[in-house]
Enzyme design. Structure first.
Site, PDB file in Angstrom:
ATOM      1  N   ASP A  24       0.970  -1.232   0.013  1.00  0.00           N
ATOM      2  CA  ASP A  24       0.012   0.059   0.184  1.00  0.00           C
ATOM      3  C   ASP A  24       0.876   1.076   0.012  1.00  0.00           C
ATOM      4  O   ASP A  24       1.953   1.182   0.736  1.00  0.00           O
ATOM      5  CB  ASP A  24      -0.878   0.163   1.233  1.00  0.00           C
ATOM      6  CG  ASP A  24      -2.093   1.007   1.145  1.00  0.00           C
ATOM      7  OD1 ASP A  24      -3.304   0.414   0.971  1.00  0.00           O
ATOM      8  OD2 ASP A  24      -1.747   2.279   1.189  1.00  0.00           O
ATOM      9  N   GLY A  45     -15.379   3.474   3.967  1.00  0.00           N
ATOM     10  CA  GLY A  45     -14.054   3.931   3.632  1.00  0.00           C
ATOM     11  C   GLY A  45     -13.265   3.433   2.585  1.00  0.00           C
ATOM     12  O   GLY A  45     -12.352   3.622   2.182  1.00  0.00           O
ATOM     13  N   HIS A  95     -10.300  -5.084  -3.024  1.00  0.00           N
ATOM     14  CA  HIS A  95      -9.091  -5.506  -2.457  1.00  0.00           C
ATOM     15  C   HIS A  95      -9.023  -5.903  -0.935  1.00  0.00           C
ATOM     16  O   HIS A  95     -10.104  -5.451  -0.113  1.00  0.00           O
ATOM     17  CB  HIS A  95      -8.255  -4.171  -2.899  1.00  0.00           C
ATOM     18  CG  HIS A  95      -8.673  -2.967  -1.995  1.00  0.00           C
ATOM     19  ND1 HIS A  95      -9.588  -2.216  -3.018  1.00  0.00           N
ATOM     20  CD2 HIS A  95      -8.681  -2.326  -1.094  1.00  0.00           C
ATOM     21  CE1 HIS A  95     -10.204  -1.098  -2.184  1.00  0.00           C
ATOM     22  NE2 HIS A  95      -9.426  -1.251  -1.093  1.00  0.00           N
TER      23      HIS A  95
HETATM   24  P1  AMP Z   1      -9.674   1.635   0.287  1.00  0.00           P
HETATM   25  O1  AMP Z   1      -9.875   2.935   1.243  1.00  0.00           O
HETATM   26  O2  AMP Z   1     -10.028   0.344   1.147  1.00  0.00           O
HETATM   27  O3  AMP Z   1     -10.480   1.626  -0.868  1.00  0.00           O
HETATM   28  O4  AMP Z   1      -8.315   1.462   0.040  1.00  0.00           O
HETATM   29  C1  AMP Z   1      -7.464   1.839  -1.035  1.00  0.00           C
HETATM   30  C2  AMP Z   1      -6.229   1.804  -0.658  1.00  0.00           C
HETATM   31  O5  AMP Z   1      -5.366   1.892  -1.750  1.00  0.00           O
HETATM   32  C3  AMP Z   1      -5.412   2.803   0.176  1.00  0.00           C
HETATM   33  O6  AMP Z   1      -5.113   2.085   1.499  1.00  0.00           O
HETATM   34  C4  AMP Z   1      -4.500   3.541  -0.545  1.00  0.00           C
HETATM   35  O7  AMP Z   1      -3.413   3.962   0.269  1.00  0.00           O
HETATM   36  C5  AMP Z   1      -4.286   2.484  -1.587  1.00  0.00           C
HETATM   37  N1  AMP Z   1      -3.781   3.037  -2.800  1.00  0.00           N
HETATM   38  C6  AMP Z   1      -4.168   3.982  -3.635  1.00  0.00           C
HETATM   39  N2  AMP Z   1      -3.492   3.949  -4.809  1.00  0.00           N
HETATM   40  C7  AMP Z   1      -2.355   3.220  -4.656  1.00  0.00           C
HETATM   41  C8  AMP Z   1      -1.455   2.914  -5.614  1.00  0.00           C
HETATM   42  N3  AMP Z   1      -1.147   3.638  -6.678  1.00  0.00           N
HETATM   43  N4  AMP Z   1      -0.529   2.093  -5.157  1.00  0.00           N
HETATM   44  C9  AMP Z   1      -0.666   1.528  -3.850  1.00  0.00           C
HETATM   45  N5  AMP Z   1      -1.491   1.560  -2.941  1.00  0.00           N
HETATM   46  C10 AMP Z   1      -2.528   2.542  -3.519  1.00  0.00           C
END
Ligand code: AMP
Ligand code: ZN
Length: 118
Positions: free
Chosen positions: A29, A91, A98
């Protein structure tokens, strides 16, 4: 499709990969919430757990078996947590299914704080 995780699968956006096979990808992440914070995604664009279809049962089982291996690879010795935020109020910010794999520190229970939607 304008989906950041599809772009990661397509290698249009770089990621720090931990595991990859034909069906799934795991990467770190980019905004970690714990010393160990991996994401595990299906390569197929599925919006969330709430939108799962019957024919996607197998991939979910596959993801969980690999999460176990990834946790071992990342040395989650004192336990870990698997989280999937489902919907804005929970959230979810990226609408491509994922599972967060969090570890490397004590994890409080119950999780989460109030947000504006509740
Ligand atoms: P959610 O809030 O459950 O939808 O989680 C989305 C997650 O994706 C968050 O923890 C972000 O930090 C992560 N995220 C978003 N863009 C990227 C990226 N390009 N590479 C790695 N993690 C990402
Ligand atoms: Zn996607």
């Amino acid at each position: 499709m304008d989906c950041v995780f599809c772009k990661i699968v397509e290698k249009q956006i770089s990621s720090d990969n931990i595991y990859e096979d034909d069906e799934i990808l795991s990467f770190k992440d980019s905004n970690p919430q714990a010393p160990i914070h991996a994401l595990v995604i299906p390569k197929k664009h599925i919006v969330s757990v709430d939108k799962l279809r019957e024919n996607e049962e197998k991939i979910i089982g596959h993801m969980f078996l690999k999460i176990k291996d990834i946790a071992k690879k990342l040395n989650c010795r004192n336990g870990y947590r698997i989280v999937s935020n489902c919907g804005k109020g929970a959230g979810q910010a990226v609408f491509h299914l994922h599972f967060h794999l969090l570890g490397g520190r004590a994890l409080a229970w119950p999780p989460g704080l109030k947000n504006d939607l509740f």
